[in-house]
Design an enzyme around this catalytic site. Structure first.
Site, mmCIF file in Angstrom:
data_model
loop_
_atom_site.group_PDB
_atom_site.id
_atom_site.type_symbol
_atom_site.label_atom_id
_atom_site.label_comp_id
_atom_site.label_asym_id
_atom_site.label_seq_id
_atom_site.Cartn_x
_atom_site.Cartn_y
_atom_site.Cartn_z
ATOM 1 N N ASN A 157 -13.208 2.651 6.774
ATOM 2 C CA ASN A 157 -13.665 3.921 6.225
ATOM 3 C C ASN A 157 -13.334 4.077 4.747
ATOM 4 O O ASN A 157 -14.086 4.682 4.004
ATOM 5 C CB ASN A 157 -13.065 5.085 7.024
ATOM 6 C CG ASN A 157 -11.578 4.920 7.263
ATOM 7 O OD1 ASN A 157 -11.149 3.934 7.844
ATOM 8 N ND2 ASN A 157 -10.789 5.872 6.798
ATOM 9 N N GLN A 185 -17.059 3.993 11.881
ATOM 10 C CA GLN A 185 -17.921 3.865 10.691
ATOM 11 C C GLN A 185 -19.073 2.902 10.957
ATOM 12 O O GLN A 185 -20.206 3.139 10.551
ATOM 13 C CB GLN A 185 -17.113 3.361 9.488
ATOM 14 C CG GLN A 185 -16.106 4.355 8.944
ATOM 15 C CD GLN A 185 -16.740 5.549 8.249
ATOM 16 O OE1 GLN A 185 -17.831 5.450 7.686
ATOM 17 N NE2 GLN A 185 -16.066 6.675 8.285
ATOM 18 N N ALA A 206 -19.504 10.748 17.072
ATOM 19 C CA ALA A 206 -20.899 11.113 16.779
ATOM 20 C C ALA A 206 -21.103 11.686 15.378
ATOM 21 O O ALA A 206 -22.176 11.530 14.801
ATOM 22 C CB ALA A 206 -21.394 12.118 17.818
ATOM 23 N N HIS A 207 -20.069 12.347 14.826
ATOM 24 C CA HIS A 207 -20.340 13.065 13.573
ATOM 25 C C HIS A 207 -20.433 12.145 12.363
ATOM 26 O O HIS A 207 -20.767 12.593 11.267
ATOM 27 C CB HIS A 207 -19.327 14.195 13.348
ATOM 28 C CG HIS A 207 -17.971 13.773 12.884
ATOM 29 N ND1 HIS A 207 -17.611 13.733 11.569
ATOM 30 C CD2 HIS A 207 -16.867 13.381 13.571
ATOM 31 C CE1 HIS A 207 -16.340 13.365 11.455
ATOM 32 N NE2 HIS A 207 -15.863 13.132 12.666
ATOM 33 N N THR A 243 -14.254 18.823 32.248
ATOM 34 C CA THR A 243 -15.694 19.074 32.348
ATOM 35 C C THR A 243 -16.386 18.552 31.093
ATOM 36 O O THR A 243 -15.967 18.838 29.972
ATOM 37 C CB THR A 243 -15.957 20.585 32.531
ATOM 38 O OG1 THR A 243 -15.265 20.999 33.706
ATOM 39 C CG2 THR A 243 -17.436 20.876 32.666
ATOM 40 N N CYS A 331 -5.335 12.087 1.180
ATOM 41 C CA CYS A 331 -4.105 12.284 0.415
ATOM 42 C C CYS A 331 -4.018 13.723 -0.021
ATOM 43 O O CYS A 331 -4.999 14.384 -0.300
ATOM 44 C CB CYS A 331 -4.023 11.335 -0.770
ATOM 45 S SG CYS A 331 -5.424 11.424 -1.866
HETATM 46 C C1 LIG Z 1 -13.773 9.387 11.228
HETATM 47 C C2 LIG Z 1 -13.060 8.210 11.772
HETATM 48 C C3 LIG Z 1 -12.234 8.308 12.900
HETATM 49 C C4 LIG Z 1 -11.928 9.620 13.574
HETATM 50 O O1 LIG Z 1 -13.056 10.124 14.241
HETATM 51 P P1 LIG Z 1 -13.130 11.688 14.627
HETATM 52 O O2 LIG Z 1 -14.388 11.762 15.436
HETATM 53 O O3 LIG Z 1 -13.224 12.415 13.332
HETATM 54 O O4 LIG Z 1 -11.931 12.008 15.412
HETATM 55 C C5 LIG Z 1 -11.659 7.166 13.381
HETATM 56 N N1 LIG Z 1 -11.865 5.977 12.798
HETATM 57 C C6 LIG Z 1 -12.652 5.831 11.714
HETATM 58 C C7 LIG Z 1 -12.868 4.480 11.128
HETATM 59 C C8 LIG Z 1 -13.280 6.937 11.159
HETATM 60 O O5 LIG Z 1 -14.048 6.803 10.075
#
Ligand SMILES: *Cc1c(COP(=O)(O)O)cnc(C)c1O
Length: 388
Positions: A157, A185, A206-207, A243, A331
């Site tokens: 990331n 990622q 998913a986000h 659930t 940070c």
């Molecule tokens: C964003 C991210 C996560 C955490 O995922 P969340 O859905 O925000 O909890 C874990 N690992 C990597 C490499 C990410 O970029």
């Protein structure tokens, strides 16, 4: 001010929900709102949506539907993979050593640290090269019959580098050691193939690919030792109680299907834009360098170290000019500490403190990149002149 502004260039932090995904989710709030565990028809409609989502996700990733465990996001998937497999393996075989890289997401590294600090596991942290890549031979060197689990991030990331996952997987598979990879990622951009990647456990969220926040999945190959870490009802075949969040799960499946269909073409466009951005930054800013691998990197990901620049000051200045970027790590404002990932690459603190991550999205335009390139050099020069 330019009408395009503000310009969002932080898609590795999160993405907006695709309109098509929102439309799919809509039906599951108050129409087919039932509990998938219920016998009646409303519950059965929800269960049908759950099953279909599971099949869709499995098809996109070349996995089996029963290998998909829905979770609350990437962080929970990483936690379930590490804790669930560490405990199950130790109970079954006595293996008590966890092997990770120094460039893991905190969801992996902090979990491994807690398992080592409070639950009696041993932790081995592999080296990485100056691009942040793990050498499969180092994995082969450290693993043995005491290894409970190897966990290596698929694509990073902070610096975008893509690890040689299949080669590492081959080494683990040969020795019968469960292999987890955080693909949170990677899933947004790379064609993942669970049947061929030689990964036993794969985390998704998913986000990061235009789905909703708060939902993810852990893929767990059939036969991989995995204790459930959340106890309760028998949902997810007893591997994750609670659930199911049907609107979010259908949203995740819909978003992943779109990535599957549109990802390859997006990737090509993004790679060209990314390389234009990288060349623009390196050519216009003295004492700047790319962090991570120059080519084995996510197609939307550009990350830099700028010598003698306070990264947080730069991010605030960019924000004032309408550009949302990141340093790549969480940070804290006020007490800047260089990121552990950048230090692991061998960067001196003076460089590592000046980190800038610019990540592009499916609708990012060349014009937006050019506006960014028009502003950045002057901001950097001013911050350097201030000695900030
Ligand atoms: C964003 C991210 C996560 C955490 O995922 P969340 O859905 O925000 O909890 C874990 N690992 C990597 C490499 C990410 O970029």
């Amino acid at each position: 001010m330019n009408p395009q502004i503000p310009i969002y260039l932080d898609y590795a932090a999160t993405t907006p929900v695709d309109e098509r995904v929102l439309a799919v989710m809509q039906a599951y709030w108050n129409d087919a709102f039932g509990n998938p565990s219920s016998i009646h028809q409303n519950g059965q409609r929800a269960e049908a949506a759950l099953d279909q989502s599971r099949r869709d996700i499995a098809a996109c990733l070349h996995a089996l539907p029963e290998e998909v465990i829905f979770t609350s996001g990437g962080t929970e998937s990483d936690n379930l993979a590490l804790r669930g497999t560490a405990f199950a393996r130790r109970a079954a075989t006595g293996a008590d050593t966890l092997v990770i890289s120094p460039v893991e997401h905190p969801a992996v590294s902090q979990t491994a640290r807690q398992l080592a600090g409070h639950f009696g596991f041993r932790l081995v942290i592999l080296p990485v090269d100056s691009c942040g890549l793990v050498n499969p031979q180092d994995v082969a060197r450290v693993v043995d019959e005491k290894t409970a689990l190897v966990s290596i991030i698929y694509a990073n990331n902070e610096i975008g580098s893509i690890n040689p996952i299949r080669e590492i997987g081959a080494i683990c598979r040969e020795r019968g050691i469960p292999f987890h990879s955080d693909a949170v990622q990677a899933a947004a951009h790379l064609p993942l193939d669970f049947s061929n990647d030689l990964v036993d456990l794969l985390s998704l969220g998913a986000h990061k690919f235009y789905g909703p926040k708060g939902v993810g999945a852990l893929l767990a190959r059939t036969g991989t030792p995995l204790w459930n870490m959340q106890t309760g009802g028998g949902q997810e075949a007893g591997r994750r109680a609670g659930t199911e969040n049907i609107p979010y799960i259908t949203g995740m499946a819909s978003a992943l299907k779109i990535v599957c269909n549109e990802g390859p073409q997006r990737g090509q466009q993004l790679t060209a834009l990314r390389d234009h951005l990288i060349a623009g930054v390196l050519n216009s800013i003295p004492c700047s360098r790319l962090t991570g691998h120059p080519s084995a990197r996510l197609p939307n990901h550009a990350s830099f170290a700028l010598q003698g620049v306070n990264g947080n000051v730069l991010l605030m200045a960019l924000d004032q000019h309408g550009f949302a970027c990141s340093s790549g790590s969480a940070c804290k404002v006020g007490s800047p500490r260089p990121s552990e990932v950048l230090l692991a690459l061998g960067l001196e603190p003076e460089w590592a403190l000046g980190s800038l991550r610019v990540t592009l999205g499916k609708n990012t335009t060349r014009q937006e990149i050019d506006l960014f390139l028009g502003v950045l050099p002057d901001l950097v020069a001013r911050i350097r002149a201030m000695g900030a």
